[in-house]
Motif scaffolding. Structure first.
Motif, PDB file in Angstrom:
ATOM      1  N   GLU A  65      23.628  88.531  53.382  1.00 51.01           N
ATOM      2  CA  GLU A  65      22.525  88.737  52.405  1.00 51.01           C
ATOM      3  C   GLU A  65      22.428  90.379  52.277  1.00 51.01           C
ATOM      4  O   GLU A  65      21.931  90.653  51.276  1.00 51.01           O
ATOM      5  CB  GLU A  65      21.372  88.009  53.092  1.00 51.01           C
ATOM      6  N   SER A 100      30.658  97.488  45.149  1.00 48.18           N
ATOM      7  CA  SER A 100      31.353  96.485  45.566  1.00 48.18           C
ATOM      8  C   SER A 100      31.800  96.771  47.006  1.00 48.18           C
ATOM      9  O   SER A 100      32.506  97.629  47.112  1.00 48.18           O
ATOM     10  CB  SER A 100      32.360  95.881  44.673  1.00 48.18           C
ATOM     11  N   GLU A 125      24.817  95.680  47.309  1.00 49.85           N
ATOM     12  CA  GLU A 125      25.795  95.719  46.072  1.00 49.85           C
ATOM     13  C   GLU A 125      24.858  95.842  44.720  1.00 49.85           C
ATOM     14  O   GLU A 125      25.170  96.406  43.922  1.00 49.85           O
ATOM     15  CB  GLU A 125      26.748  94.433  46.302  1.00 49.85           C
ATOM     16  N   ARG A 126      23.788  94.835  44.962  1.00 52.52           N
ATOM     17  CA  ARG A 126      23.003  94.667  43.784  1.00 52.52           C
ATOM     18  C   ARG A 126      22.359  95.983  43.484  1.00 52.52           C
ATOM     19  O   ARG A 126      22.362  96.477  42.200  1.00 52.52           O
ATOM     20  CB  ARG A 126      22.251  93.578  43.645  1.00 52.52           C
ATOM     21  N   GLU A 127      21.722  96.326  44.523  1.00 50.69           N
ATOM     22  CA  GLU A 127      20.844  97.751  44.343  1.00 50.69           C
ATOM     23  C   GLU A 127      21.412  98.925  43.875  1.00 50.69           C
ATOM     24  O   GLU A 127      21.066  99.786  43.196  1.00 50.69           O
ATOM     25  CB  GLU A 127      19.986  97.882  45.418  1.00 50.69           C
ATOM     26  N   TYR A 128      22.624  99.117  44.563  1.00 44.28           N
ATOM     27  CA  TYR A 128      23.460 100.400  44.292  1.00 44.28           C
ATOM     28  C   TYR A 128      24.668 100.125  43.408  1.00 44.28           C
ATOM     29  O   TYR A 128      25.240 101.158  43.300  1.00 44.28           O
ATOM     30  CB  TYR A 128      23.959 100.789  45.624  1.00 44.28           C
ATOM     31  N   GLY A 129      24.977  99.034  42.997  1.00 42.09           N
ATOM     32  CA  GLY A 129      26.070  99.012  41.994  1.00 42.09           C
ATOM     33  C   GLY A 129      27.395  99.434  42.497  1.00 42.09           C
ATOM     34  O   GLY A 129      28.182  99.698  41.818  1.00 42.09           O
ATOM     35  N   GLY A 173      25.065  91.773  49.916  1.00 42.00           N
ATOM     36  CA  GLY A 173      24.694  91.376  48.624  1.00 42.00           C
ATOM     37  C   GLY A 173      23.746  92.080  47.849  1.00 42.00           C
ATOM     38  O   GLY A 173      23.728  92.540  46.928  1.00 42.00           O
ATOM     39  N   ARG A 174      22.510  92.500  48.811  1.00 43.81           N
ATOM     40  CA  ARG A 174      21.460  93.183  48.248  1.00 43.81           C
ATOM     41  C   ARG A 174      21.908  94.581  48.133  1.00 43.81           C
ATOM     42  O   ARG A 174      21.401  95.329  47.006  1.00 43.81           O
ATOM     43  CB  ARG A 174      20.174  93.078  49.079  1.00 43.81           C
TER      44      ARG A 174
END
Length: 89
Positions: free
Chosen positions: A48, A60, A54-58, A51-52
């Motif tokens: 989790e 992979s 990755e989404r927040e910092y753009g 995933g957070r």
């Protein structure tokens, strides 16, 4: 994300937002070299967290980023490495 550096404070915030904190664990103390399991974060909580991030910092993250980086210090360094790669490409 405009911030090009991932800090221990960013990690603490994301850990708390995603999984909270185990009773008796003080994330505000010196946790840089403490294993995530000792801090009460098992694989699901770390997934989790990944995933957070990755989404927040753009970015992979590799599937093994948490198995290869068992402490906050090494994870922060690994994420900053990913951010530097993103900036240079």
């Amino acid at each position: 994300m405009s911030n090009n550096e991932f800090t221990i404070e960013d990690l603490k915030r994301i850990l708390l937002e995603g999984a909270g904190a185990e009773e008796g664990v003080d994330l505000h103390g010196d946790i840089l070299d403490t294993d995530f399991e000792e801090l009460g974060y098992e694989s699901l909580a770390l997934l989790e967290t990944g995933g957070r991030i990755e989404r927040e910092y753009g970015i992979s993250l590799d599937d093994d980023v948490f198995t290869d980086n068992r402490t906050p210090r090494t994870l922060v360094d690994a994420i900053n490495g990913c951010l530097k790669e993103l900036i240079s490409s």
